[in-house]
Design an enzyme around this catalytic site. Structure first.
Site, PDB file in Angstrom:
ATOM      1  N   GLU A  45       7.765  35.600 -34.340  1.00  0.00           N
ATOM      2  CA  GLU A  45       8.699  36.018 -33.302  1.00  0.00           C
ATOM      3  C   GLU A  45       8.271  37.414 -32.835  1.00  0.00           C
ATOM      4  OE1 GLU A  45      12.941  36.186 -34.168  1.00  0.00           O
ATOM      5  OE2 GLU A  45      13.348  37.000 -32.178  1.00  0.00           O
ATOM      6  N   GLU A 132      13.297  32.395 -26.645  1.00  0.00           N
ATOM      7  CA  GLU A 132      14.579  32.453 -27.355  1.00  0.00           C
ATOM      8  C   GLU A 132      15.653  33.014 -26.438  1.00  0.00           C
ATOM      9  OE1 GLU A 132      14.413  34.372 -31.158  1.00  0.00           O
ATOM     10  OE2 GLU A 132      12.859  33.011 -31.905  1.00  0.00           O
ATOM     11  N   ASP A 162      19.195  31.081 -29.741  1.00  0.00           N
ATOM     12  CA  ASP A 162      19.182  32.156 -30.744  1.00  0.00           C
ATOM     13  C   ASP A 162      20.602  32.470 -31.216  1.00  0.00           C
ATOM     14  OD1 ASP A 162      18.150  34.138 -32.308  1.00  0.00           O
ATOM     15  OD2 ASP A 162      17.324  35.330 -30.669  1.00  0.00           O
ATOM     16  N   GLU A 219      17.289  32.741 -39.790  1.00  0.00           N
ATOM     17  CA  GLU A 219      16.869  34.141 -39.690  1.00  0.00           C
ATOM     18  C   GLU A 219      17.376  34.928 -40.888  1.00  0.00           C
ATOM     19  OE1 GLU A 219      17.380  34.994 -34.967  1.00  0.00           O
ATOM     20  OE2 GLU A 219      19.130  35.310 -36.244  1.00  0.00           O
TER      21      GLU A 219
HETATM   22  P1  C2E Z   1      16.966  38.816 -32.951  1.00  0.00           P
HETATM   23  O1  C2E Z   1      16.335  38.076 -31.845  1.00  0.00           O
HETATM   24  O2  C2E Z   1      18.055  38.118 -33.674  1.00  0.00           O
HETATM   25  O3  C2E Z   1      15.801  39.222 -33.939  1.00  0.00           O
HETATM   26  C1  C2E Z   1      15.913  39.191 -35.296  1.00  0.00           C
HETATM   27  C2  C2E Z   1      16.222  40.545 -35.854  1.00  0.00           C
HETATM   28  O4  C2E Z   1      16.414  40.422 -37.228  1.00  0.00           O
HETATM   29  C3  C2E Z   1      15.095  41.555 -35.667  1.00  0.00           C
HETATM   30  O5  C2E Z   1      15.681  42.817 -35.504  1.00  0.00           O
HETATM   31  C4  C2E Z   1      14.408  41.488 -36.998  1.00  0.00           C
HETATM   32  O6  C2E Z   1      13.665  42.646 -37.302  1.00  0.00           O
HETATM   33  C5  C2E Z   1      15.581  41.351 -37.902  1.00  0.00           C
HETATM   34  N1  C2E Z   1      15.211  40.733 -39.169  1.00  0.00           N
HETATM   35  C6  C2E Z   1      14.255  39.832 -39.400  1.00  0.00           C
HETATM   36  N2  C2E Z   1      14.216  39.464 -40.692  1.00  0.00           N
HETATM   37  C7  C2E Z   1      15.203  40.157 -41.307  1.00  0.00           C
HETATM   38  C8  C2E Z   1      15.688  40.212 -42.629  1.00  0.00           C
HETATM   39  O7  C2E Z   1      15.198  39.528 -43.543  1.00  0.00           O
HETATM   40  N3  C2E Z   1      16.714  41.046 -42.900  1.00  0.00           N
HETATM   41  C9  C2E Z   1      17.285  41.818 -41.923  1.00  0.00           C
HETATM   42  N4  C2E Z   1      18.284  42.605 -42.256  1.00  0.00           N
HETATM   43  N5  C2E Z   1      16.853  41.778 -40.645  1.00  0.00           N
HETATM   44  C10 C2E Z   1      15.830  40.965 -40.342  1.00  0.00           C
HETATM   45  P2  C2E Z   1      15.141  43.828 -34.435  1.00  0.00           P
HETATM   46  O8  C2E Z   1      13.667  43.775 -34.370  1.00  0.00           O
HETATM   47  O9  C2E Z   1      15.823  45.115 -34.698  1.00  0.00           O
HETATM   48  O10 C2E Z   1      15.690  43.183 -33.115  1.00  0.00           O
HETATM   49  C11 C2E Z   1      17.050  43.176 -32.857  1.00  0.00           C
HETATM   50  C12 C2E Z   1      17.358  42.380 -31.630  1.00  0.00           C
HETATM   51  O11 C2E Z   1      16.813  42.983 -30.443  1.00  0.00           O
HETATM   52  C13 C2E Z   1      16.749  40.983 -31.661  1.00  0.00           C
HETATM   53  O12 C2E Z   1      17.546  40.192 -32.440  1.00  0.00           O
HETATM   54  C14 C2E Z   1      16.766  40.625 -30.188  1.00  0.00           C
HETATM   55  O13 C2E Z   1      18.037  40.151 -29.824  1.00  0.00           O
HETATM   56  C15 C2E Z   1      16.541  41.956 -29.527  1.00  0.00           C
HETATM   57  N6  C2E Z   1      15.137  42.032 -29.097  1.00  0.00           N
HETATM   58  C16 C2E Z   1      14.060  42.394 -29.795  1.00  0.00           C
HETATM   59  N7  C2E Z   1      12.960  42.354 -29.021  1.00  0.00           N
HETATM   60  C17 C2E Z   1      13.366  41.966 -27.797  1.00  0.00           C
HETATM   61  C18 C2E Z   1      12.689  41.734 -26.548  1.00  0.00           C
HETATM   62  O14 C2E Z   1      11.477  41.873 -26.374  1.00  0.00           O
HETATM   63  N8  C2E Z   1      13.469  41.335 -25.488  1.00  0.00           N
HETATM   64  C19 C2E Z   1      14.795  41.169 -25.608  1.00  0.00           C
HETATM   65  N9  C2E Z   1      15.479  40.773 -24.514  1.00  0.00           N
HETATM   66  N10 C2E Z   1      15.462  41.357 -26.765  1.00  0.00           N
HETATM   67  C20 C2E Z   1      14.746  41.764 -27.833  1.00  0.00           C
HETATM   68 CA    CA Z   2      18.584  35.974 -33.765  1.00  0.00          CA
HETATM   69 CA    CA Z   3      15.380  36.219 -31.479  1.00  0.00          CA
END
Ligand code: C2E
Ligand code: CA
Ligand code: CA
Length: 584
Positions: A45, A132, A162, A219
């Site tokens: 992802e 997603e 998602d 996730e």
């Molecule tokens: P998301 O799509 O639900 O992405 C999963 C989030 O869970 C990611 O946080 C990831 O780092 C985190 N995660 C993954 N595995 C674990 C785990 O085992 N434990 C915990 N505590 N967390 C885990 P991240 O990277 O901070 O991203 C947060 C949100 O920001 C994402 O949630 C997504 O909604 C958004 N996001 C990130 N990149 C993009 C992007 O390029 N475009 C858009 N529109 N949204 C983005």
């Molecule tokens: Ca998610």
């Molecule tokens: Ca996602």
């Protein structure tokens, strides 16, 4: 490894985000997606990071919503995507990449074209791209979302829903776009091992995905217990720290090349096969079916309404009907005459009590032998530990019972024979020469008085036994201790017959040995019975109680690992038992 996020308490202003887009400060991070039942990498992802010149790595929570509000998310994504596809060149077939799209981007009709163009720059196949979207994207303008989804689909791009289970959850959303994946929100996964509520929700989402033909991705998998439970529920893919944190593009080759047999949790590492047992629910189902069909016992799974949900041929035959005729019928309907005997145990098992070794005798019908059945009942639980039915195992032990009865009979016969046929008394002189032997000796061996006199009686003894018998007699003569010896003698019929000969001394007043008085008993029938029992035990290969236990636990849907834990044996031993059961 992922660089530590800067913890920021203040908010960025829109201009800072705008400037950062112009300066190309946003970079993609890649987090592994893993096939749960094999541990193999399934894709990545893409998660956006802001590589801030002064503050270091900034997480998406700090800038995505600003970019969305300021109408900058489109250009941020565009910049990001060109980097994603450039880096994705090192991602081999058939690994996927999953890209997050903001709700408002599902109003931008040029989105499919943007993705197509970005992928084209590196030749990355669109069939390996997943978009997603969150449910909120479907609330505002469903029409354009549907148009865009159609466009993406025609390019071969897949769409995932998602954060399922949070926010605007509605089953209608699932139907509104052509989704091919369902992502179970981290919130449920993180609490599923403790909270029954979460576990039920995860089970329901996975079940929903399965029934709609959608792949499910969990996730936030951080612990091996979560991975185990998810796998057991039939979830397809997992994503989380257990499998790997998001990494920058430069780390991709290392992550891709990483052997996946081991996974690391803190300081410990596990072998994947220990977690997975390498059986997906469908594999287990096949294994279970094989056991059901091949087991030398009757097996049935009965639900809380006492209906047959599953059973094997053997049990069907025991009940005198086909498997199909049983399905959906109650135990009472199928075996009314036995039901009163079965019912109390089934009810107890439904209360969670396992019962083993219940003996039930099927009454004799015309011309039939009464059958003796040995039954065991094991409650089966769902993932929330509620009893959902009972696994029943039935072994027909009629043959074993018959052997036991035959043995008892032959022992009785022997006793009768001894009663009716007095033993063979004998008298020896102090040196061990025969003075007198009952006429039965003559009758049995065909020896005449001349032949057995002196030490002639020893000639009737089997050559293999004779040295031992002579030894016993000589020892007793020297010591005066009683004689007690078993040996074979040759009968006039040509058969070897087992006898047991016992005798004691008679002394005169001075204590000198004057005679040996004794008798020989025919122990042939007894010996034969012993032999018959030994052979019959070998012959009647009934399952061992342990094998029945293993079988029941399998039939209740437990993994090898759980069975091993419950029985306090190794998984290897469990596998050995299964092999034995199947080889019968
Ligand atoms: P998301 O799509 O639900 O992405 C999963 C989030 O869970 C990611 O946080 C990831 O780092 C985190 N995660 C993954 N595995 C674990 C785990 O085992 N434990 C915990 N505590 N967390 C885990 P991240 O990277 O901070 O991203 C947060 C949100 O920001 C994402 O949630 C997504 O909604 C958004 N996001 C990130 N990149 C993009 C992007 O390029 N475009 C858009 N529109 N949204 C983005
Ligand atoms: Ca998610
Ligand atoms: Ca996602």
């Amino acid at each position: 490894m992922e660089t530590k996020h800067t913890i920021l308490h203040e908010c960025f202003c829109p201009n800072e985000v705008r400037r950062a887009i112009e300066n190309d400060e946003f970079v993609p991070f890649f987090q592994p997606l893993v096939t749960l039942c094999t541990g193999q990498l399934a894709g990545f992802e893409i998660l956006a990071r802001w590589r801030h010149p002064e503050l270091g790595m900034v997480p998406p929570a700090q800038f995505i919503s600003i970019a969305e509000k300021e109408g900058l998310i489109g250009s941020l994504t565009k910049r990001l995507l060109s980097k994603v596809f450039f880096s994705a060149k090192v991602i081999p077939y058939p690994l996927l990449i999953a890209i997050n799209i903001s709700p408002q981007q599902l109003q931008d009709l040029s989105l499919p074209k943007q993705i197509e163009d970005a992928a084209a720059t590196s030749g990355f196949p669109l069939s390996r791209v997943v978009i997603e979207v969150t449910e909120s994207a479907l609330v505002d303008n469903l029409d354009s979302a549907q148009t865009i989804a159609k466009g993406l689909k025609s390019l071969g791009v897949k769409i995932a829903l998602d954060d399922f289970g949070t926010g605007y959850s509605s089953l209608l959303h699932l139907q509104s776009l052509p989704f091919s994946e369902l992502k179970v929100d981290r919130g449920f996964v993180s609490t599923m091992t403790e909270s029954r509520q979460s576990r039920k929700i995860v089970a329901a989402v996975v079940g929903l995905g399965q029934s709609l033909g959608l792949a499910t991705i969990a996730e936030g998998v951080e612990k091996r217990e979560q991975a185990e439970m998810l796998m057991w529920l039939g979830c397809d893919l997992g994503q989380g720290w257990l499998f790997g944190r998001p990494v920058p593009a430069e780390d991709l080759p290392a992550v891709i090349a990483m052997p996946r047999e081991r996974i690391h949790v803190g300081d410990s590492q596990y072998l994947w096969k220990d977690i997975s047992g390498c059986t997906s629910p469908s594999q287990r189902l096949a294994q279970l079916q094989a056991i059901y069909d091949g087991a030398p016992v009757g097996l049935a799974f009965i639900d809380v309404n006492l209906r047959y949900v599953n059973l094997n041929e053997r049990l069907a035959r025991m009940n005198g009907a086909s498997v199909e005729e049983h399905l959906g019928m109650t135990v009472d309907e199928m075996v009314p005459e036995l039901f009163p005997q079965f019912e109390p145990y089934i009810r107890q098992a439904l209360q969670g009590k396992a019962i083993a070794g219940v003996e039930v005798t099927k009454s004799v019908r015309d011309g039939q032998v009464a059958r003796t059945l040995l039954l065991s009942y094991e409650p089966a639980y769902d993932e929330a530990e509620e009893v959902i039915g009972v696994s029943v195992a039935i072994v027909d032990i009629t043959e074993r019972k018959q052997t036991e009865a035959a043995l008892r009979e032959s022992e009785d016969h022997y006793r009768h024979m001894v009663d009716l046929n007095p033993q063979i008394p004998w008298v020896l002189d102090p040196e061990g020469n025969a003075i007198e032997i009952s006429s039965r000796w003559k009758h049995v061996t065909g020896m005449s008085l001349e032949m057995y006199q002196g030490r002639g009686y020893l000639d009737a003894i089997h050559p293999d036994d004779r040295p031992r018998v002579e030894d016993v007699i000589d020892q007793s003569i020297k010591s005066g201790n009683p004689i007690d010896v078993e040996c074979r003698i040759l009968a006039s019929s040509g058969e070897w017959i087992w006898i047991r000969s016992r005798g004691a001394v008679r002394r005169d007043q001075s204590g000198k040995i004057v005679r040996w008085y004794g008798s020989a008993d025919d122990i042939n029938d007894n010996k034969r019975a012993e032999e018959a029992l030994r052979r019959s035990v070998e012959h009647v290969k009934v399952m061992s109680p342990r094998e029945i236990e293993v079988l029941l636990l399998i039939a209740s849907g437990n993994s090898n690992k759980i069975i091993a834990n419950q029985l306090g044996i190794s998984e290897e031993t469990v596998k050995g038992h299964i092999k034995n059961i199947l080889s019968r």
